[in-house]
Design a protein around this motif. Structure first.
Motif, PDB file in Angstrom:
ATOM      1  N   ILE A  60       4.193  17.455   1.059  1.00  0.00           N
ATOM      2  CA  ILE A  60       4.243  16.033   1.396  1.00  0.00           C
ATOM      3  C   ILE A  60       3.414  15.396   2.257  1.00  0.00           C
ATOM      4  CG2 ILE A  60       6.005  13.917   2.106  1.00  0.00           C
ATOM      5  CD1 ILE A  60       8.239  15.694   1.347  1.00  0.00           C
ATOM      6  N   ILE A  61       2.322  14.705   1.685  1.00  0.00           N
ATOM      7  CA  ILE A  61       1.583  14.145   2.532  1.00  0.00           C
ATOM      8  C   ILE A  61       1.968  13.034   3.611  1.00  0.00           C
ATOM      9  CG2 ILE A  61      -0.777  12.532   2.639  1.00  0.00           C
ATOM     10  CD1 ILE A  61      -1.473  14.160  -0.018  1.00  0.00           C
ATOM     11  N   SER A  62       1.653  12.898   4.828  1.00  0.00           N
ATOM     12  CA  SER A  62       2.223  12.066   6.023  1.00  0.00           C
ATOM     13  C   SER A  62       1.435  10.774   5.610  1.00  0.00           C
ATOM     14  CB  SER A  62       1.812  12.610   7.183  1.00  0.00           C
ATOM     15  OG  SER A  62       2.666  13.750   7.772  1.00  0.00           O
ATOM     16  N   THR A  63       2.561   9.735   5.594  1.00  0.00           N
ATOM     17  CA  THR A  63       2.124   8.242   5.496  1.00  0.00           C
ATOM     18  C   THR A  63       2.244   7.840   7.049  1.00  0.00           C
ATOM     19  OG1 THR A  63       3.084   7.938   3.456  1.00  0.00           O
ATOM     20  CG2 THR A  63       2.699   5.927   4.820  1.00  0.00           C
ATOM     21  N   PHE A  64       1.013   7.318   7.387  1.00  0.00           N
ATOM     22  CA  PHE A  64       0.954   6.862   8.782  1.00  0.00           C
ATOM     23  C   PHE A  64       0.982   5.402   8.962  1.00  0.00           C
ATOM     24  CE2 PHE A  64      -1.288  10.825   9.029  1.00  0.00           C
ATOM     25  CZ  PHE A  64      -0.337  11.457   9.979  1.00  0.00           C
ATOM     26  N   LEU A  65       1.712   4.771   9.475  1.00  0.00           N
ATOM     27  CA  LEU A  65       1.989   3.369   9.640  1.00  0.00           C
ATOM     28  C   LEU A  65       1.536   2.877  11.191  1.00  0.00           C
ATOM     29  CD1 LEU A  65       5.235   2.681   7.746  1.00  0.00           C
ATOM     30  CD2 LEU A  65       2.910   2.676   6.879  1.00  0.00           C
ATOM     31  N   VAL A  66       0.987   1.664  11.358  1.00  0.00           N
ATOM     32  CA  VAL A  66       0.713   1.311  12.636  1.00  0.00           C
ATOM     33  C   VAL A  66       1.414   0.037  12.758  1.00  0.00           C
ATOM     34  CG1 VAL A  66      -1.097   0.049  14.195  1.00  0.00           C
ATOM     35  CG2 VAL A  66      -1.862   2.367  12.877  1.00  0.00           C
ATOM     36  N   ASN A  67       2.318   0.025  13.685  1.00  0.00           N
ATOM     37  CA  ASN A  67       3.408  -1.267  13.555  1.00  0.00           C
ATOM     38  C   ASN A  67       4.050  -1.715  12.425  1.00  0.00           C
ATOM     39  OD1 ASN A  67       2.660  -1.220  16.442  1.00  0.00           O
ATOM     40  ND2 ASN A  67       0.950  -2.969  16.117  1.00  0.00           N
ATOM     41  N   ASN A  72      -2.697   0.703   7.423  1.00  0.00           N
ATOM     42  CA  ASN A  72      -4.112   0.095   7.847  1.00  0.00           C
ATOM     43  C   ASN A  72      -4.268  -1.460   8.033  1.00  0.00           C
ATOM     44  OD1 ASN A  72      -6.721   0.250   7.958  1.00  0.00           O
ATOM     45  ND2 ASN A  72      -7.157   0.343   5.988  1.00  0.00           N
ATOM     46  N   PRO A  73      -3.428  -1.800   9.049  1.00  0.00           N
ATOM     47  CA  PRO A  73      -3.693  -3.418   9.359  1.00  0.00           C
ATOM     48  C   PRO A  73      -4.864  -3.849   9.689  1.00  0.00           C
ATOM     49  CG  PRO A  73      -2.119  -2.266  11.029  1.00  0.00           C
ATOM     50  CD  PRO A  73      -2.703  -1.407   9.977  1.00  0.00           C
ATOM     51  N   VAL A  74      -5.346  -4.988   9.749  1.00  0.00           N
ATOM     52  CA  VAL A  74      -6.548  -5.619  10.146  1.00  0.00           C
ATOM     53  C   VAL A  74      -6.297  -6.182  11.695  1.00  0.00           C
ATOM     54  CG1 VAL A  74      -8.676  -6.885   9.768  1.00  0.00           C
ATOM     55  CG2 VAL A  74      -7.397  -5.627   7.853  1.00  0.00           C
ATOM     56  N   LEU A  75      -6.983  -5.849  12.785  1.00  0.00           N
ATOM     57  CA  LEU A  75      -7.327  -6.357  13.930  1.00  0.00           C
ATOM     58  C   LEU A  75      -8.563  -6.890  14.162  1.00  0.00           C
ATOM     59  CD1 LEU A  75      -5.916  -6.816  16.958  1.00  0.00           C
ATOM     60  CD2 LEU A  75      -6.902  -4.410  17.382  1.00  0.00           C
ATOM     61  N   THR A  76      -8.734  -8.231  14.610  1.00  0.00           N
ATOM     62  CA  THR A  76     -10.165  -9.000  14.967  1.00  0.00           C
ATOM     63  C   THR A  76     -10.087  -8.942  16.242  1.00  0.00           C
ATOM     64  OG1 THR A  76      -9.129 -11.190  15.069  1.00  0.00           O
ATOM     65  CG2 THR A  76      -9.894 -10.306  12.874  1.00  0.00           C
ATOM     66  N   ILE A  77     -11.541  -8.768  16.790  1.00  0.00           N
ATOM     67  CA  ILE A  77     -11.827  -8.938  18.052  1.00  0.00           C
ATOM     68  C   ILE A  77     -13.271  -9.545  17.933  1.00  0.00           C
ATOM     69  CG2 ILE A  77     -13.129  -6.737  18.054  1.00  0.00           C
ATOM     70  CD1 ILE A  77     -12.115  -6.235  20.882  1.00  0.00           C
ATOM     71  N   ALA A  78     -13.642 -10.426  19.166  1.00  0.00           N
ATOM     72  CA  ALA A  78     -14.897 -11.241  19.255  1.00  0.00           C
ATOM     73  C   ALA A  78     -16.020 -10.008  19.963  1.00  0.00           C
ATOM     74  CB  ALA A  78     -14.645 -12.217  20.099  1.00  0.00           C
ATOM     75  N   PRO A  79     -17.296 -10.235  19.559  1.00  0.00           N
ATOM     76  CA  PRO A  79     -18.239  -9.516  20.394  1.00  0.00           C
ATOM     77  C   PRO A  79     -18.017  -9.594  21.817  1.00  0.00           C
ATOM     78  CG  PRO A  79     -19.246 -10.645  18.463  1.00  0.00           C
ATOM     79  CD  PRO A  79     -17.787 -11.166  18.485  1.00  0.00           C
ATOM     80  N   GLY A  80     -17.935  -8.520  22.676  1.00  0.00           N
ATOM     81  CA  GLY A  80     -17.919  -8.695  24.056  1.00  0.00           C
ATOM     82  C   GLY A  80     -16.468  -9.032  24.652  1.00  0.00           C
ATOM     83  N   GLY A  92       0.914  -1.161   0.076  1.00  0.00           N
ATOM     84  CA  GLY A  92       0.039   0.272   0.047  1.00  0.00           C
ATOM     85  C   GLY A  92       0.815   1.010  -0.116  1.00  0.00           C
ATOM     86  N   VAL A  93       2.032   1.154   0.191  1.00  0.00           N
ATOM     87  CA  VAL A  93       2.943   2.284   0.085  1.00  0.00           C
ATOM     88  C   VAL A  93       4.083   2.074  -0.754  1.00  0.00           C
ATOM     89  CG1 VAL A  93       4.929   3.606   1.657  1.00  0.00           C
ATOM     90  CG2 VAL A  93       2.809   2.648   2.682  1.00  0.00           C
ATOM     91  N   GLY A  94       4.786   0.980  -1.221  1.00  0.00           N
ATOM     92  CA  GLY A  94       5.769   0.696  -2.105  1.00  0.00           C
ATOM     93  C   GLY A  94       7.014   0.510  -1.440  1.00  0.00           C
ATOM     94  N   THR A  95       8.014   0.747  -2.114  1.00  0.00           N
ATOM     95  CA  THR A  95       9.511   0.244  -1.529  1.00  0.00           C
ATOM     96  C   THR A  95       9.889   1.651  -1.052  1.00  0.00           C
ATOM     97  OG1 THR A  95       9.965  -1.229  -3.459  1.00  0.00           O
ATOM     98  CG2 THR A  95      11.614  -0.314  -2.113  1.00  0.00           C
ATOM     99  N   VAL A  96      10.296   1.626   0.206  1.00  0.00           N
ATOM    100  CA  VAL A  96      11.107   2.803   0.824  1.00  0.00           C
ATOM    101  C   VAL A  96      12.230   2.558   1.683  1.00  0.00           C
ATOM    102  CG1 VAL A  96       8.464   3.570   1.610  1.00  0.00           C
ATOM    103  CG2 VAL A  96       9.823   2.359   3.211  1.00  0.00           C
TER     104      VAL A  96
END
Length: 529
Positions: A259-266, A270-278, A70-74
């Motif tokens: 220059i638009i900021s690129t925000f990375l999490v870890n 935009n990584p995907v995190l799962t959680i169960a209801p409750g 989603g970003v490319g080679t940096v």
């Protein structure tokens, strides 16, 4: 040391906009649960040996090429070849011993009169000569040191001493090695902290490359049953200013404009995190960026704040929104809502930091009702101080025309009183001038004012000690909050009480919009007995 059990951050104050994420120290069970969800990235973990009470580790800084979906080679400067660096985990009473290797190339000496201020604008003047004239010209982008942000440790010697310089080798392809040792006090609060470089003149550039990592102090908060049962998630938000796959060095004031900021999490976009209801998860959120505050929002979920800036609250605080300044941290318990897909946004409503997917069988989990927090009171002050953060547009010649100053009590005096706002020294960092002498054990009340207009983001950060925020814009808080980093509202003020403890020596306060800091919006603080 008076119990530093927990403190909060101004930017950890709830606001009616978004919600932030955070987490706390990981038990072995929590680590096992982290590893069971490989789809969401987590930084490498390095922890203290329970046998020795020491964490001996190495941090190598060099240019690293990575392919980020989603970003490319940096290609950026990194710790240990990754953004962010490894998560370091210690306990009160431990020692943290870090061998730091500078594998960056020699610093380039730029021949360009445009990099200078008045007084060094002759033809052929080098960037080094500009720095001789004005230390607040960003420079030496391959020199660094190490700051353990928020930690209550010795600010001198080989510890949290931001006046050290870790220079690269003069020989391309060679390395240099430096050592740091941090003795964590036996009564240090458990919480979320972080580490990053803090060499004056290169800090903004290096953080915008992704240099930074999470530092966790484990302790009492981790033993609260409802927290111990929750999955722990580190959410380290890095901000990169990428142009052509690289981050430009800060060689002019406008280097990052456009220059638009690129925000990375870890390290992921935009990584995907799962959680169960409750299900309840414990998120440790760190804003490891240099320029952007995050107005975090997670629709459809009420978040439960348990700590700010590494200090535990007395009880969880339910919130629908929260602002996190540059350098700030917040710990939250997040309970999965209705099945569906939700976006955690920050830096603006269109910026998605991560995607939370609520799925699977319901897992009802409880929230704690009380926490082992730090009391939110201090005695009446015996001294007051007032500081004003102010910026002036286009007062210098050359590539850095703006002046970022801290005025009021303890301000750096002008070198030439007749120069007025064009004076290079007035209100800016000076290597030989102590701005604030703070006596250990005395309670002071500080008011910090932001009267800048064009540059509204001025997070205030104090090294070595936390402070107790009591008022914003002269309005008293119903419950004061402990901080080490707090945003000063545009054309507004914050008021806090401070009782410095334990450690003497020179430390620092500054604006944590780090381009402002590199250009002089800093002061020397000397803690004395």
């Amino acid at each position: 040391m008076t119990s530093l059990a927990r403190r909060g951050v101004l930017k950890c104050l709830p606001v009616a906009a978004g919600a932030v994420v955070t987490g706390m120290a990981a038990s072995p069970q929590a680590v096992a649960r982290q590893e069971a969800d490989p789809s969401f990235p987590q930084p490498e973990i390095r922890r203290t040996s329970p046998r020795t009470g020491r964490l001996e580790t190495r941090l190598t800084v060099g240019f690293t090429e990575q392919v980020i979906p989603g970003v490319g080679t940096v290609t950026t400067r990194t710790y240990e070849g990754a953004v962010p660096g490894p998560t370091l985990r210690v306990r009160p009473g431990d020692s943290l011993e870090i061998t730091q290797v500078n594998a960056l190339p020699p610093n380039a000496e730029t021949t360009n009169a445009e990099t200078t201020h008045a007084g060094a604008t002759h033809a052929g003047a080098t960037h080094a000569e500009a720095t001789d004239q004005d230390m607040n010209v960003p420079h030496h982008f391959n020199t660094f040191n190490l700051h353990t942000h928020g930690m209550h440790v010795d600010p001198t010697g080989e510890a949290d001493n931001i006046y050290r310089t870790f220079e690269p080798s003069d020989t391309p392809g060679s390395t240099t090695t430096y050592r740091s040792r941090f003795d964590v006090p036996a009564d240090h609060p458990a919480g979320t902290f972080w580490y990053h470089p803090h060499h004056h003149g290169s800090t903004a550039t290096q953080l915008l490359n992704g240099m930074g990592g999470v530092l966790v102090v484990e302790g009492d908060i981790d033993e609260v049953p409802e927290i111990a049962a929750a999955k722990e998630v580190v959410v380290c938000i890095n901000e990169l200013k990428l142009s052509g796959g690289r981050v430009p060095d800060l060689t002019s004031h406008g280097a990052y404009d456009g220059i638009i900021s690129t925000f990375l999490v870890n390290g992921a976009k935009n990584p995907v995190l799962t959680i169960a209801p409750g299900e309840v998860q414990r998120w440790r959120v760190v804003n490891a960026g240099a320029i952007t505050a995050h107005f975090l929002s997670l629709r459809g979920h009420e978040l439960h704040q348990i700590a700010c800036d590494g200090i535990t609250l007395m009880e969880p605080v339910a919130t629908t929104g929260l602002t996190l300044p540059m350098g700030g941290r917040v710990d939250l318990l997040v309970r999965g809502g209705k099945p569906g897909t939700y976006k955690l946004s920050g830096g603006g409503p269109s910026q998605t930091l991560l995607t939370l997917v609520v799925t699977g069988d319901a897992r009802p989990m409880s929230l704690p009702t009380s926490l082992p927090g730090r009391p939110t009171s201090l005695p009446e002050p015996t001294r007051t101080r007032t500081l004003t953060f102010r910026s002036y547009e286009n007062v210098f010649s050359g590539a850095f025309p703006n002046a970022y100053r801290i005025l009021g009590d303890g301000e750096t005096p002008p070198a030439d009183p007749l120069a007025g706002r064009r004076d290079l020294a007035w209100g800016r960092l000076a290597a030989d001038f102590v701005n604030q002498r703070v006596r250990l054990g005395e309670v002071e009340e500080w008011t910090v004012v932001n009267d800048s207009h064009a540059h509204s983001h001025h997070p205030f950060h104090l090294h070595t000690n936390h402070f107790l925020l009591t008022a914003v814009d002269n309005r008293r808080l119903a419950t004061p909050v402990w901080h080490d980093t707090v945003s000063i509202p545009p054309n507004g003020s914050v008021t806090f009480r401070l009782r410095a403890e334990d450690f003497t020596g020179r430390s620092m306060l500054h604006c944590h919009q780090l381009q402002h800091g590199d250009e002089g919006m800093m002061q020397i603080v000397d803690y004395v007995r």
